[in-house]
Design a protein around this motif. Structure first.
Motif, short mmCIF file in Angstrom:
data_model
loop_
_atom_site.label_atom_id
_atom_site.label_comp_id
_atom_site.label_asym_id
_atom_site.label_seq_id
_atom_site.Cartn_x
_atom_site.Cartn_y
_atom_site.Cartn_z
N GLN A 1 2.24 0.71 6.42
CA GLN A 1 0.93 0.84 6.96
C GLN A 1 0.06 0.40 5.82
OE1 GLN A 1 0.67 3.77 9.55
NE2 GLN A 1 -1.15 4.91 8.80
N GLY B 1 3.31 6.38 9.37
CA GLY B 1 3.23 5.42 8.53
C GLY B 1 4.85 4.96 8.11
N ASP C 1 0.70 -1.20 -0.01
CA ASP C 1 0.15 -0.16 0.11
C ASP C 1 0.99 1.21 0.10
OD1 ASP C 1 -2.29 -1.57 -0.20
OD2 ASP C 1 -3.05 -1.35 1.94
N ASP D 1 -8.06 2.07 2.20
CA ASP D 1 -8.74 2.80 0.81
C ASP D 1 -7.76 2.86 -0.27
OD1 ASP D 1 -10.97 3.85 2.13
OD2 ASP D 1 -9.72 5.38 3.29
N GLU D 2 -6.50 2.38 -0.16
CA GLU D 2 -5.76 2.42 -1.35
C GLU D 2 -6.04 1.34 -2.35
OE1 GLU D 2 -4.06 3.61 -3.87
OE2 GLU D 2 -2.44 4.51 -2.63
N ASP E 1 -3.77 0.42 3.95
CA ASP E 1 -4.71 1.60 3.87
C ASP E 1 -5.63 1.15 3.25
OD1 ASP E 1 -5.70 3.71 2.78
OD2 ASP E 1 -3.97 4.72 2.00
#
Ligand code: SAH
Ligand code: SF4
Ligand code: F3S
Length: 473
Positions: free
Chosen positions: A156, A140, A110, A160-161, A158
């Protein structure tokens, strides 16, 4: 030393599944967007990224060996940046940096969007030395001080990625991978993927379709839609079957494939689209993993042998000629010899055209590793089961392929064969055929008679030379 006048050069080396290969192309796209020039060997590069897989221990060991070999390049070029990205980077994180102090960066799946900034930060850190480090601690990103500039860890996950808005840098050619989904919402008890790639994140349907149209305009004629459970894709009111139909109808696209589907999302609606849309290929990879209900339950696959055979019937009754392939794991902890024999029986019933076979490999942090120690199948026994499974799978494959000798099939020319004057292509049913032909015709569609089989692949003869124009190479 790099000169101001020339762009920095990056080299990406990818291991693992199609998703990861596609991520390698994504990183190249992001780096190119950040002003890097992509090169084809580590020797030419200022930045070397090894994009890794964590699915089995063996895959990880091989890659760690490769990373330490690449470190040899630093002897003459101490400025070289070595990064480890992908699933193993996410899994091992700072442990990897600790064990391999010459690695400058670990970055999980991510973190790629910020790749150029992270590399710039690495460079700044080197310039400033240890004293300037604290100032750069950011969300992150973890910095580990080291003699010559810090090591960075970008780990990190994510939620939403989905890499919306970014495009891969693809090699020219007739075929392209199109990721439509990242991560996985299942928790198969042996599998590391959800832990290193997070939950399922789908890409917008409009963006996917625009990308496929763009590819078609550039001469791509075959696309493979990618995701860990690709057929669970959904975006607003667009489900996977409707996306598949729309992709199949894009002008210029002659072949559409997708991988890997989860058997539970092989629905009547999906099978209908596959049967109806001429561009959707007559091939389906249907990962079974095992052919015994108790094992499947303990793997948390969420289907039974009967329901799986039901899906296979559904697919075959709509497309009698379809070629099916599968993945099977042997020696899952607690698998008895009798249960393993059920898997062999299942293979004989299902008759897959191809099977990718694996020995269970314990992945730290996954639920199966917490099964009682006495359940773990002894290495020799696991090896023997694998050998027996391969034998059965290959036997079935050769029987099927022997029965196909004499057929004439459409072939997309993909590359050159082993011998001079030969080309290699693939049928719609995903079978590899080698035949005499002009390597200048990579990207062309032709018709080839299947003359002989080695069991797995075919030797053929071209029977019709031109179908459409070759794609630019
Ligand atoms: N999302 C895909 C699988 C991705 S991993 C799916 O659900 O089908 C590719 C294959 O690797 C899996 O299908 C499985 O057969 C195998 N695999 C995954 N984890 C494994 C492990 N711990 N040991 C051995 N094989 C494994
Ligand atoms: Fe792993 Fe299961 Fe997800 Fe496939 S569906 S990636 S095997 S957890
Ligand atoms: Fe490997 Fe990651 Fe793919 S673990 S199989 S590269 S999703």
């Amino acid at each position: 030393m790099t000169h101001e006048s020339r762009p920095k050069r990056a080299y990406v080396e990818t291991y693992g599944c199609q998703m990861n290969i596609s991520d390698g192309e994504l990183m190249e796209g992001i780096l190119e967007g950040g002003g890097y020039q992509i090169v084809r060997t580590p020797e030419e590069a200022d930045v070397v990224l090894v994009n890794t897989c964590a699915i089995r221990e063996h895959a990880e060991k091989r890659v760690l060996g490769r990373v330490s070999q690449l470190n040899g390049l630093k002897r003459d070029r101490p400025d070289l940046v070595i990064g480890v990205t992908g699933c193993m980077a996410q899994r091992m994180g700072e442990t990897l940096l600790e064990g391999a102090p010459y690695v400058d960066l670990v970055m999980g799946p991510d973190g790629y969007r910020g790749l150029p900034e992270t590399l710039a930060r690495l460079e700044r850190g080197r310039g400033e030395g240890a004293s300037g480090l604290a100032a750069h601690q950011g969300i992150g990103i973890v910095e580990r001080p080291r003699g010559r500039g810090p090591q960075l860890a970008v780990l990190q996950l994510d939620m939403d990625e989905n890499y919306q808005g970014l495009e891969q840098r693809r090699a020219a050619g007739p075929s392209a991978w199109v990721p439509i989904q990242r991560g996985c919402d299942h928790r198969c008890t042996y599998c590391i993927v959800p832990y290193v790639r997070g939950g399922e994140k789908n890409r917008g349907a409009a963006e996917i379709l625009a990308e496929v149209r763009g590819l078609a305009e550039r001469g791509v004629t075959e696309v493979t839609l990618l995701g860990q459970t690709v057929n669970s894709y959904v975006w607003e009111d667009v489900t996977f079957p409707s996306l598949l139909r729309q992709v199949a109808r894009v002008d210029g696209i002659r072949r559409v494939r997708y991988t890997s589907p989860h058997p539970n999302d092989v629905t009547e609606a999906l099978v209908e689209v596959m049967a109806e849309e001429p561009a959707v290929c007559e091939h389906l990879h249907l990962p079974a993993q095992a052919g015994n209900d108790r094992t499947l339950r303990r793997m948390l696959r969420r289907y039974t042998v009967d329901s799986l055979l039901g899906k296979i019937d559904l697919v075959r009754s709509a497309m009698p000629d379809i070629a099916l392939s599968t993945d099977i794991i042997v020696a899952f902890p607690g698998e008895t010899d009798e249960e393993f024999r059920d898997t062999l029986d299942f293979m004989r019933t299902a008759r897959f055209h191809e099977a990718y076979t694996y020995k269970y490999s314990a992945r730290e942090g996954t639920p199966a590793t917490r099964l009682p120690p006495e359940d773990f199948v002894d290495a020799d026994e696991a090896q023997a089961r694998l050998a027996e499974l391969i034998d059965v799978a290959r036997g079935i494959q050769s029987e099927i392929n022997e029965g196909e000798v004499g057929r004439v099939e459409e072939v997309l020319v993909e590359g050159t064969g082993r011998d001079e004057g030969q080309v290699r292509g693939r049928t719609r049913r995903n079978k590899v055929v080698v035949f005499d032909g002009d390597p200048g015709r990579i990207g062309a569609y032709t018709r080839t008679r299947l003359d002989r089989t080695t069991g797995a692949t075919f030797a053929g003869t071209e029977v019709e030379v031109e179908i459409g124009e070759p794609a630019p190479v």
